[in-house]
Motif scaffolding. Structure first.
Motif, PDB file in Angstrom:
ATOM      1  N   LEU A 247      -4.545  14.630 -15.576  1.00 63.01           N
ATOM      2  CA  LEU A 247      -4.846  14.464 -14.146  1.00 63.01           C
ATOM      3  C   LEU A 247      -4.913  12.979 -13.793  1.00 63.01           C
ATOM      4  O   LEU A 247      -5.422  12.170 -14.566  1.00 63.01           O
ATOM      5  N   SER A 248      -4.404  12.631 -12.598  1.00 63.70           N
ATOM      6  CA  SER A 248      -4.539  11.245 -12.146  1.00 63.70           C
ATOM      7  C   SER A 248      -4.741  11.211 -10.629  1.00 63.70           C
ATOM      8  O   SER A 248      -4.625  12.234  -9.949  1.00 63.70           O
TER       9      SER A 248
ATOM     10  N   LYS B  34     -17.775   1.045  -4.507  1.00 63.77           N
ATOM     11  CA  LYS B  34     -16.329   1.179  -4.753  1.00 63.77           C
ATOM     12  C   LYS B  34     -15.639   2.093  -3.744  1.00 63.77           C
ATOM     13  O   LYS B  34     -14.640   1.714  -3.140  1.00 63.77           O
TER      14      LYS B  34
ATOM     15  N   TYR C 189     -16.594   6.286  -9.192  1.00 66.43           N
ATOM     16  CA  TYR C 189     -15.273   5.683  -9.416  1.00 66.43           C
ATOM     17  C   TYR C 189     -14.483   6.454 -10.453  1.00 66.43           C
ATOM     18  O   TYR C 189     -15.031   7.276 -11.157  1.00 66.43           O
TER      19      TYR C 189
ATOM     20  N   TRP D  35       0.868  -1.170   0.000  1.00 70.33           N
ATOM     21  CA  TRP D  35       0.000   0.000   0.000  1.00 70.33           C
ATOM     22  C   TRP D  35       0.913   1.231   0.000  1.00 70.33           C
ATOM     23  O   TRP D  35       1.940   1.245   0.670  1.00 70.33           O
TER      24      TRP D  35
ATOM     25  N   VAL E 237      -9.237  -1.534 -13.441  1.00 65.12           N
ATOM     26  CA  VAL E 237      -9.246  -2.990 -13.247  1.00 65.12           C
ATOM     27  C   VAL E 237      -9.964  -3.750 -14.387  1.00 65.12           C
ATOM     28  O   VAL E 237      -9.422  -4.746 -14.881  1.00 65.12           O
TER      29      VAL E 237
ATOM     30  N   ASP F 177      -8.065   1.177   2.357  1.00 62.35           N
ATOM     31  CA  ASP F 177      -6.990   2.154   2.574  1.00 62.35           C
ATOM     32  C   ASP F 177      -6.608   2.206   4.057  1.00 62.35           C
ATOM     33  O   ASP F 177      -5.425   2.318   4.397  1.00 62.35           O
TER      34      ASP F 177
ATOM     35  N   ILE G  17      -1.962   0.836 -13.977  1.00 64.59           N
ATOM     36  CA  ILE G  17      -1.505   2.228 -14.121  1.00 64.59           C
ATOM     37  C   ILE G  17      -0.086   2.314 -14.680  1.00 64.59           C
ATOM     38  O   ILE G  17       0.356   3.373 -15.087  1.00 64.59           O
TER      39      ILE G  17
ATOM     40  N   TYR H 133     -12.275   2.138 -13.437  1.00 65.54           N
ATOM     41  CA  TYR H 133     -12.107   1.990 -14.888  1.00 65.54           C
ATOM     42  C   TYR H 133     -10.771   1.342 -15.265  1.00 65.54           C
ATOM     43  O   TYR H 133     -10.564   0.998 -16.419  1.00 65.54           O
TER      44      TYR H 133
ATOM     45  N   LEU I  53      -5.047  -4.523  -5.580  1.00 64.66           N
ATOM     46  CA  LEU I  53      -3.891  -3.614  -5.618  1.00 64.66           C
ATOM     47  C   LEU I  53      -2.890  -4.079  -6.681  1.00 64.66           C
ATOM     48  O   LEU I  53      -2.304  -3.262  -7.393  1.00 64.66           O
TER      49      LEU I  53
HETATM   50  N1  LIG Z   1      -9.447  -0.702  -8.104  1.00 61.69           N
HETATM   51  C1  LIG Z   1      -8.750   0.321  -7.650  1.00 61.69           C
HETATM   52  N2  LIG Z   1      -8.947   1.554  -8.160  1.00 61.69           N
HETATM   53  C2  LIG Z   1      -8.217   2.569  -7.672  1.00 61.69           C
HETATM   54  C3  LIG Z   1      -7.250   2.419  -6.684  1.00 61.69           C
HETATM   55  C4  LIG Z   1      -6.714   3.684  -6.440  1.00 61.69           C
HETATM   56  C5  LIG Z   1      -5.619   4.071  -5.501  1.00 61.69           C
HETATM   57  N3  LIG Z   1      -5.520   3.245  -4.376  1.00 61.69           N
HETATM   58  C6  LIG Z   1      -4.393   3.473  -3.546  1.00 61.69           C
HETATM   59  C7  LIG Z   1      -4.349   2.614  -2.379  1.00 61.69           C
HETATM   60  C8  LIG Z   1      -3.112   2.134  -2.156  1.00 61.69           C
HETATM   61  C9  LIG Z   1      -2.257   2.329  -3.291  1.00 61.69           C
HETATM   62  O1  LIG Z   1      -0.987   2.743  -2.936  1.00 61.69           O
HETATM   63  C10 LIG Z   1      -3.066   3.229  -4.208  1.00 61.69           C
HETATM   64  O2  LIG Z   1      -2.512   4.496  -4.356  1.00 61.69           O
HETATM   65  C11 LIG Z   1      -7.360   4.569  -7.293  1.00 61.69           C
HETATM   66  N4  LIG Z   1      -8.249   3.877  -8.027  1.00 61.69           N
HETATM   67  C12 LIG Z   1      -9.073   4.332  -9.139  1.00 61.69           C
HETATM   68  O3  LIG Z   1      -8.274   4.314 -10.315  1.00 61.69           O
HETATM   69  C13 LIG Z   1      -8.753   5.314 -11.217  1.00 61.69           C
HETATM   70  C14 LIG Z   1      -7.674   6.346 -11.400  1.00 61.69           C
HETATM   71  O4  LIG Z   1      -6.900   6.067 -12.465  1.00 61.69           O
HETATM   72  P1  LIG Z   1      -6.024   7.246 -13.145  1.00 61.69           P
HETATM   73  O5  LIG Z   1      -7.019   8.132 -13.852  1.00 61.69           O
HETATM   74  O6  LIG Z   1      -5.116   6.479 -14.087  1.00 61.69           O
HETATM   75  O7  LIG Z   1      -5.291   7.934 -12.035  1.00 61.69           O
HETATM   76  C15 LIG Z   1      -9.953   5.966 -10.530  1.00 61.69           C
HETATM   77  O8  LIG Z   1     -11.146   5.315 -10.882  1.00 61.69           O
HETATM   78  C16 LIG Z   1      -9.610   5.750  -9.079  1.00 61.69           C
HETATM   79  O9  LIG Z   1     -10.749   5.845  -8.258  1.00 61.69           O
HETATM   80  C17 LIG Z   1      -7.026   1.104  -6.156  1.00 61.69           C
HETATM   81  O10 LIG Z   1      -6.205   0.838  -5.277  1.00 61.69           O
HETATM   82  N5  LIG Z   1      -7.793   0.110  -6.683  1.00 61.69           N
END
Ligand SMILES: Nc1nc2c(c(CN[C@H]3C=C[C@H](O)[C@@H]3O)cn2[C@@H]2O[C@H](COP(=O)(O)O)[C@@H](O)[C@H]2O)c(=O)[nH]1
Length: 306
Positions: A75-76, A183, A306, A41, A218, A191, A291, A216, A284
């Motif tokens: 943006l991310s 979600k 999401y 994490w 996964v 987290d 990404i 979007y 994760l």
């Molecule tokens: N399934 C799933 N989706 C996640 C995350 C996370 C971040 N989790 C944190 C927790 C610990 C880690 O160290 C991570 O930093 C973000 N997202 C989603 O991704 C998308 C962003 O994409 P882009 O536009 O490319 O930045 C957006 O829908 C966002 O809501 C996750 O873990 N799982």
């Protein structure tokens, strides 16, 4: 979380546009069985952490805003996590409940150090206000109190969040059935678990009950791995970056089939290795993989979930 599991399984058996390919799951499970995926994490080193209640407040604010970055192609999620971290480091009261209720769009932009309006900025501001107000009304302004009242249960936490904060009610109706995805509520529990390493505010006896977080990234990874198959129309929509409406059959199937497929994958890996694997860990791993592939094309839905 049973309602997430059972309703997404229902979608997968009635789905018209997205199919779960069990031979794809078998292949992934076979390659994973010797090296179980382990991604730390905060592998990116972008989150605020002080091992105390302020971290809980930070994570709730983070997951209140953790959606829909793609309309701005620069943006991310990283900008959100690190911008909120910097904000808190320079002002420890920035996320106090009374202040959350007053932020404006330009102030939020400033927190993220972003030069132009954020995607769905008015919704982001509204959701911040909603969280601030309800934290103040029911939890003495403290996200840590909300977590303390969950009796070390992630399922209780998700239910409590959904009942207090309308913006976290990530569910929809598909072919006449109510489908639950939750979600952002589930990722908040995950987290906490990840940040506090399963101790203190992250100590959940039922962390195994959480599913993956249907975003979007996964679904796109699962398709790439051969776990999800798309109809030619969905494949073409994604290829052309055409928007998919929130609540459409295609959108619900992409998200629900992802949840169901990873639940199946988890069972299979656990059976093959004799060790319990968690959906949170698989999520994760899949997300971190996704990404790192900038060429990966994902579906585009304007959504606060999401
Ligand atoms: N399934 C799933 N989706 C996640 C995350 C996370 C971040 N989790 C944190 C927790 C610990 C880690 O160290 C991570 O930093 C973000 N997202 C989603 O991704 C998308 C962003 O994409 P882009 O536009 O490319 O930045 C957006 O829908 C966002 O809501 C996750 O873990 N799982």
């Amino acid at each position: 979380m049973e309602e997430v599991r059972s309703s997404t399984a229902w979608v997968s058996t009635h789905s018209s546009h997205v199919t779960v390919d069990f031979s794809g799951i078998e292949k992934v499970a076979e390659t994973m069985k010797n090296t179980l995926p382990k991604v730390e994490w905060d592998f990116e080193g972008i989150h605020y952490f002080d091992n105390g209640p302020l971290t809980v407040q930070y994570l709730l604010v983070l997951d209140t805003l953790n959606f829909c970055f793609w309309p701005d192609e620069d943006l991310s999620y990283d900008h959100l996590a690190s911008g909120l971290k910097a904000t808190l480091e320079s002002d420890k009261t920035a996320f106090d409940a009374d202040r959350l209720q007053k932020y404006t769009g330009p102030q939020l932009r400033k927190m993220l150090n972003w030069p132009r309006p954020l995607p769905l900025e008015d919704e982001r501001v509204r959701l911040l206000h909603e969280v601030g107000l309800e934290l103040e009304r029911s939890f003495g302004g403290k996200a840590s109190k909300l977590v303390e009242s969950c009796d070390k249960s992630a399922a209780n936490l998700v239910a409590l969040i959904a009942s207090h904060f309308p913006g976290f009610r990530d569910h929809t109706v598909y072919k006449g059935h109510q489908i639950f995805l939750y979600k952002r509520a589930q990722i908040f529990a995950a987290d906490l678990w990840g940040a506090f390493k399963g101790q203190g505010y992250g100590d959940f006896e039922d962390i195994s009950s959480i599913t993956i977080f249907a975003d979007y990234i996964v679904p796109a990874v699962l398709q790439q791995l051969g776990v999800l198959r798309y109809s030619s129309s969905v494949a073409s929509i994604i290829k052309k970056n055409t928007e998919i409406t929130s609540g459409s059959e295609e959108e619900v199937e992409l998200r629900a089939c992802s949840v169901y497929a990873v639940e199946q994958m988890k069972e299979l890996i656990s059976k093959k290795t004799g060790k319990q694997v968690l959906s949170v860990e698989l999520d994760l791993w899949l997300w971190a993989f996704g990404i790192k592939c900038p060429s990966l094309q994902h579906h585009r839905t304007l959504s606060i979930y999401y």
